[in-house]
Structures are given as structure tokens and as C-alpha cells.
Scaffold this motif. Structure first.
Motif, mmCIF file in Angstrom:
data_model
loop_
_atom_site.group_PDB
_atom_site.id
_atom_site.type_symbol
_atom_site.label_atom_id
_atom_site.label_comp_id
_atom_site.label_asym_id
_atom_site.label_seq_id
_atom_site.Cartn_x
_atom_site.Cartn_y
_atom_site.Cartn_z
ATOM 1 N N SER A 9 -9.900 47.046 68.167
ATOM 2 C CA SER A 9 -10.809 46.354 69.085
ATOM 3 C C SER A 9 -11.124 44.961 68.575
ATOM 4 C CB SER A 9 -12.101 47.164 69.273
ATOM 5 O OG SER A 9 -12.838 47.222 68.068
ATOM 6 N N LYS A 10 -11.217 44.793 67.236
ATOM 7 C CA LYS A 10 -11.456 43.462 66.684
ATOM 8 C C LYS A 10 -10.263 42.546 66.942
ATOM 9 C CE LYS A 10 -14.607 44.851 62.962
ATOM 10 N NZ LYS A 10 -14.772 44.947 61.493
ATOM 11 N N ALA A 11 -9.048 43.108 66.813
ATOM 12 C CA ALA A 11 -7.846 42.312 67.056
ATOM 13 C C ALA A 11 -7.769 41.885 68.508
ATOM 14 C CB ALA A 11 -6.607 43.118 66.666
ATOM 15 N N ARG A 12 -8.124 42.816 69.420
ATOM 16 C CA ARG A 12 -8.104 42.474 70.841
ATOM 17 C C ARG A 12 -9.101 41.361 71.138
ATOM 18 N NH1 ARG A 12 -7.613 48.115 71.581
ATOM 19 N NH2 ARG A 12 -9.850 48.289 72.006
ATOM 20 N N ALA A 13 -10.284 41.447 70.513
ATOM 21 C CA ALA A 13 -11.303 40.424 70.741
ATOM 22 C C ALA A 13 -10.814 39.060 70.259
ATOM 23 C CB ALA A 13 -12.600 40.805 70.017
ATOM 24 N N ARG A 14 -10.105 39.058 69.105
ATOM 25 C CA ARG A 14 -9.586 37.783 68.601
ATOM 26 C C ARG A 14 -8.523 37.201 69.517
ATOM 27 N NH1 ARG A 14 -9.762 40.485 63.551
ATOM 28 N NH2 ARG A 14 -7.546 40.966 63.732
ATOM 29 N N ASN A 15 -7.766 38.082 70.179
ATOM 30 C CA ASN A 15 -6.664 37.637 71.034
ATOM 31 C C ASN A 15 -7.084 37.307 72.459
ATOM 32 O OD1 ASN A 15 -4.752 37.862 68.984
ATOM 33 N ND2 ASN A 15 -4.418 40.047 69.403
ATOM 34 N N ARG A 16 -8.358 37.542 72.791
ATOM 35 C CA ARG A 16 -8.801 37.220 74.140
ATOM 36 C C ARG A 16 -8.830 35.716 74.328
ATOM 37 N NH1 ARG A 16 -13.596 40.978 73.353
ATOM 38 N NH2 ARG A 16 -12.794 43.044 73.889
ATOM 39 N N PRO A 17 -8.311 35.224 75.453
ATOM 40 C CA PRO A 17 -8.332 33.781 75.683
ATOM 41 C C PRO A 17 -9.771 33.284 75.797
ATOM 42 C CG PRO A 17 -6.808 34.884 77.192
ATOM 43 C CD PRO A 17 -7.610 35.954 76.519
ATOM 44 N N THR A 18 -10.005 32.106 75.282
ATOM 45 C CA THR A 18 -11.295 31.453 75.428
ATOM 46 C C THR A 18 -11.277 30.607 76.703
ATOM 47 O OG1 THR A 18 -10.591 29.491 74.213
ATOM 48 C CG2 THR A 18 -11.507 31.328 72.923
ATOM 49 N N ALA A 19 -12.440 30.047 77.048
ATOM 50 C CA ALA A 19 -12.492 29.147 78.206
ATOM 51 C C ALA A 19 -11.560 27.960 77.992
ATOM 52 C CB ALA A 19 -13.928 28.678 78.442
ATOM 53 N N ASP A 20 -11.448 27.496 76.729
ATOM 54 C CA ASP A 20 -10.525 26.393 76.424
ATOM 55 C C ASP A 20 -9.081 26.789 76.717
ATOM 56 O OD1 ASP A 20 -12.472 24.616 75.615
ATOM 57 O OD2 ASP A 20 -12.355 25.180 73.499
ATOM 58 N N ASP A 21 -8.721 28.025 76.338
ATOM 59 C CA ASP A 21 -7.355 28.503 76.570
ATOM 60 C C ASP A 21 -7.045 28.549 78.064
ATOM 61 O OD1 ASP A 21 -6.935 28.876 73.818
ATOM 62 O OD2 ASP A 21 -7.775 30.907 73.901
ATOM 63 N N TYR A 22 -7.974 29.110 78.826
ATOM 64 C CA TYR A 22 -7.773 29.183 80.278
ATOM 65 C C TYR A 22 -7.668 27.780 80.875
ATOM 66 C CZ TYR A 22 -8.930 34.191 80.439
ATOM 67 O OH TYR A 22 -8.928 35.553 80.285
ATOM 68 N N PHE A 23 -8.570 26.911 80.453
ATOM 69 C CA PHE A 23 -8.607 25.552 80.996
ATOM 70 C C PHE A 23 -7.284 24.827 80.746
ATOM 71 C CE2 PHE A 23 -9.548 20.992 80.548
ATOM 72 C CZ PHE A 23 -10.134 20.738 81.785
ATOM 73 N N GLN A 24 -6.815 24.894 79.494
ATOM 74 C CA GLN A 24 -5.576 24.187 79.167
ATOM 75 C C GLN A 24 -4.380 24.803 79.889
ATOM 76 O OE1 GLN A 24 -5.657 21.297 77.343
ATOM 77 N NE2 GLN A 24 -3.616 21.145 78.254
ATOM 78 N N GLY A 25 -4.363 26.130 79.988
ATOM 79 C CA GLY A 25 -3.272 26.796 80.691
ATOM 80 C C GLY A 25 -3.203 26.405 82.149
ATOM 81 N N ILE A 26 -4.369 26.305 82.781
ATOM 82 C CA ILE A 26 -4.419 25.907 84.190
ATOM 83 C C ILE A 26 -3.993 24.448 84.339
ATOM 84 C CG2 ILE A 26 -5.985 25.509 86.132
ATOM 85 C CD1 ILE A 26 -7.532 28.020 85.115
ATOM 86 N N ARG A 27 -4.470 23.585 83.422
ATOM 87 C CA ARG A 27 -4.064 22.171 83.458
ATOM 88 C C ARG A 27 -2.548 22.030 83.288
ATOM 89 N NH1 ARG A 27 -7.478 17.924 82.368
ATOM 90 N NH2 ARG A 27 -5.595 16.731 82.881
ATOM 91 N N ASN A 30 0.477 26.710 83.891
ATOM 92 C CA ASN A 30 1.078 27.923 83.333
ATOM 93 C C ASN A 30 0.721 29.091 84.266
ATOM 94 O OD1 ASN A 30 1.162 30.446 81.817
ATOM 95 N ND2 ASN A 30 1.573 29.178 80.020
ATOM 96 N N LEU A 31 1.721 29.629 84.961
ATOM 97 C CA LEU A 31 1.448 30.640 85.978
ATOM 98 C C LEU A 31 0.915 31.941 85.377
ATOM 99 C CD1 LEU A 31 4.432 30.189 88.475
ATOM 100 C CD2 LEU A 31 2.148 29.163 88.509
ATOM 101 N N SER A 32 1.341 32.259 84.164
ATOM 102 C CA SER A 32 0.827 33.463 83.506
ATOM 103 C C SER A 32 -0.664 33.316 83.218
ATOM 104 C CB SER A 32 1.602 33.714 82.205
ATOM 105 O OG SER A 32 1.043 34.803 81.506
ATOM 106 N N MET A 33 -1.067 32.161 82.707
ATOM 107 C CA MET A 33 -2.486 31.930 82.440
ATOM 108 C C MET A 33 -3.273 31.806 83.739
ATOM 109 S SD MET A 33 -4.686 31.886 80.077
ATOM 110 C CE MET A 33 -3.830 31.573 78.534
ATOM 111 N N LEU A 34 -2.643 31.277 84.777
ATOM 112 C CA LEU A 34 -3.299 31.196 86.083
ATOM 113 C C LEU A 34 -3.643 32.591 86.598
ATOM 114 C CD1 LEU A 34 -4.138 29.491 88.595
ATOM 115 C CD2 LEU A 34 -1.791 29.762 89.412
ATOM 116 N N ALA A 35 -2.672 33.516 86.497
ATOM 117 C CA ALA A 35 -2.914 34.891 86.942
ATOM 118 C C ALA A 35 -4.031 35.536 86.131
ATOM 119 C CB ALA A 35 -1.625 35.706 86.830
ATOM 120 N N ARG A 36 -4.060 35.263 84.818
ATOM 121 C CA ARG A 36 -5.116 35.825 83.963
ATOM 122 C C ARG A 36 -6.477 35.227 84.311
ATOM 123 N NH1 ARG A 36 -3.171 36.288 77.758
ATOM 124 N NH2 ARG A 36 -5.064 37.549 77.699
#
Length: 344
Positions: A9-27, A30-36
Motif C-alpha cells: 500500500s505504501k508503494a502504491r501511494a508513492r506511485n500515485r500521480p500527483t496534480a503536477d503529474d496529471y497537469f504535465q501529462g495533459i499539457r 498524453n492520452l494515457s494520463m488524460l484517461a487517468r
């Protein structure tokens, strides 16, 4: 005994995208990040809500540049076939197209088939098109609960046209009309019967009426239906001539006159931009969205607050057996939150 976080569960929490990750992916489109990101804003999990709100706040300056088109129609009108033909037309014109297709959820299980993407195989294979099916999950208005948020994310990802397919036709379609720039009603040939049963409220909302399946033996019936809509519209809705919806025929299956539907939509939006109504509509839509969120959150509080839950069963029992009027029951529930509607 409380559960301790496991290594997984700790590893999953570390691997969760942050708002920065989502923002950059959308910019980066990145269709995979868009779907997420769509999944994030649709989630009701409390740990997702804060990230989703932060993401949308950051994305707001990147939104507002797409054309938002709502598409509704009775079952059998060929919405998915039309949207695929329409989307392909726009892609071939160099536009990036996002389709937010809302599938009806089961009233029993809450499940949804989410089959729109499989019905639009040609469009879904285009690199400049993205199809996102979402369950309505009981939301009225022909849209999913977070359709507006998904629309903003798609705009921030650089899509030029957002198509919102509703679950069906009815007066509750006001919600999709209230979040789009142009509202298209897809109709079937045989308007004589259809005009008798169609909702007056829908005809007061649509900007363009397209009678679909105008091919082969249905061609004459479709043209007759279009004329009947022309003749009946004034008496049904009382709309002014300059605000009357465009009425035309098309065939999505045979790819006939789809371009005319697009030109009618462009014309309606151009007229609204020239008059200043386009921007005013969007501002008013944002205000109505604000109060819709307030109402949703208030409803959530009423269903989850411990003080309300403590008396909810008793209040419901008293209302069911007739010993308490519903208005008195509502007042008692509000009082559990130290709120008195009469004093607000």
C-alpha cells in the motif's frame, strides 16, 4: 485494532500521480494520463477529491477554447453512428475531437455497458480523436455526474471540439444544453408520430435539428419530417425567427449532408459570438454549475453527517407511517446540522 499500512500500500501511494503529474501529462497531450485524469475527477473517493480540485484549478487558464456541442436523440436515432461520421468529418478538417459518451446505468445494479467506444471503431482509431464513455450513474439531465469536469480536462488537452452524447431524449436534457455552446437534436423520419410525443422542453432548447437516416426509402419521410418540424416549431415553442433552430436532413450511415450539420452549428455559434451572447452563456453556465455543486455537496453532507445519520431512520419511519409531514421531517434533519431553513 487499526490496520497498519503494508509495504504494497505504501508503494502504491508513492506511485500515485500527483496534480503536477496529471497537469504535465495533459499539457503533453498524453492520452494515457488524460484517461487517468478523467478517472480521477469521476472518482468519489475523498483522497481523490483534493487532487482533482487542485488539478482543475491549474487547468482552468487552459480551457475555454474548444467548441462544446451536445447531441441528443431518442433511442434508435443513430447517435453513435452520427457521432462517428461527424467526428471523422472534423478530424479530416484538421480538428482534434473528444467524445464524452454517456451510457445509461442500470437502476438495479448501477452497472453500465459503456459500449459507445466499441460502436465507434473508426473514430476511436484516429490519433486526433478520443472517446471517453462514462456511466450516467443515475444522474439526471442525460449526462454523467462529472461531465463538466471531463469537458474542461479535454479542452486543456488541446481538443478543438468536445462532443457530449446524452443518454436519451427528454426534458431533463436541460443539463447538457446548460453546459454546451450548441445543442443538436437528432430525430428520426416519421415526424407525424414523433411530434405528438416529443417533449416541448427539448424543442425549446435545441439549436439544430437533424433528421437522420435520410437515405433510401426513408429519404422522402425524412424530408417530410423536416417540413413538419418547420411548420410546427413556431406554434410549439414560440421562439423568434432569429432564434429558431436550423432544421435539415442527413444520413450518418451513408455519410450524406453531415457537413451541412456542421455548417449549421458553426453558423449558430458565429452569430452568438458576434452578438456577445456566446460568452454571456458560458458565464451563466459557470454560475449554474457553481450552485449545482453546492446542492450536490449539501446533499452529500445530509446523507453522511453523523448527526443526521443518528436520526435519519426515525425521521424516515415517521414520514412513512404518516405521523410526520415530510416538511417537518426535513426541518428536523436540518436542525441536526444546527440549520433552520426558515431563518436562512
Amino acid at each position: 485494532m487499526t490496520d497498519r499500512p503494508t509495504a504494497n500500500s505504501k508503494a502504491r501511494a508513492r506511485n500515485r500521480p500527483t496534480a503536477d503529474d496529471y497537469f504535465q501529462g495533459i499539457r503533453d497531450r498524453n492520452l494515457s494520463m488524460l484517461a487517468r485524469a478523467f478517472t480521477l475527477v469521476e472518482s468519489s473517493s475523498p483522497r481523490h477529491l483534493k487532487v482533482a480540485e487542485e488539478l482543475l484549478t491549474r487547468l482552468m487558464p487552459l480551457t475555454g477554447n474548444a467548441l462544446r456541442i451536445g447531441i441528443t436523440g431518442a433511442p434508435g436515432a443513430g447517435k453513435s453512428t452520427f457521432i462517428e461520421a461527424f467526428g471523422l468529418l472534423l478530424v479530416r478538417q484538421g480538428k482534434r475531437v473528444a467524445v464524452l459518451a454517456v451510457d445509461p446505468s442500470s437502476g438495479v445494479s448501477g452497472g453500465s455497458i459503456l459500449g459507445d467506444k466499441t460502436r465507434m471503431t473508426n473514430l476511436s482509431s484516429e490519433k486526433d480523436a478520443f472517446i471517453r464513455p462514462s456511466p450516467s450513474a443515475g444522474t439526471l439531465g442525460g449526462v454523467a455526474h462529472k461531465t463538466r469536469e471531463c469537458m474542461l480536462i479535454a479542452e486543456a488537452a488541446g481538443f478543438d471540439v468536445i462532443l457530449i452524447e446524452t443518454v436519451g431524449v427528454g426534458q431533463s436534457e436541460t443539463m447538457v444544453a446548460d453546459m454546451t455552446d450548441c445543442f443538436l437534436g437528432l430525430m428520426l423520419p416519421g415526424a407525424g408520430d414523433e411530434l405528438q410525443g416529443i417533449k416541448r422542453g427539448l424543442l425549446e432548447l435545441v439549436d439544430v435539428i437533424a433528421v437522420n437516416k435520410a437515405d433510401g426509402k426513408n429519404k422522402d419521410a425524412a424530408e417530410l419530417a423536416a417540413r413538419q418540424y418547420h411548420n410546427a416549431l413556431d406554434s410549439i415553442t414560440g421562439r423568434h425567427f432569429d432564434d429558431a433552430p436550423a432544421i435539415l436532413t442527413c444520413s450518418a450511415r451513408e455519410n450524406l449532408d453531415i457537413d451541412k450539420v456542421w455548417k449549421a452549428i458553426e453558423k449558430r455559434c458565429r452569430l452568438r459570438k458576434d452578438s456577445g451572447d456566446f460568452q454571456r452563456r458560458r458565464q451563466q453556465q459557470n454560475l449554474r454549475w457553481l450552485w449545482s455543486i453546492v446542492e450536490d455537496q449539501l446533499r452529500h453532507v445530509m446523507h453522511t453527517h453523523p448527526a443526521v445519520q443518528a436520526i435519519c431512520n426515525d425521521v424516515e419511519t415517521n414520514v412513512l407511517d404518516g405521523s410526520m409531514p415530510p416538511a417537518a421531517g426535513a426541518r428536523r434533519l436540518f436542525s441536526a446540522l444546527n440549520l433552520d431553513p426558515s431563518n436562512l
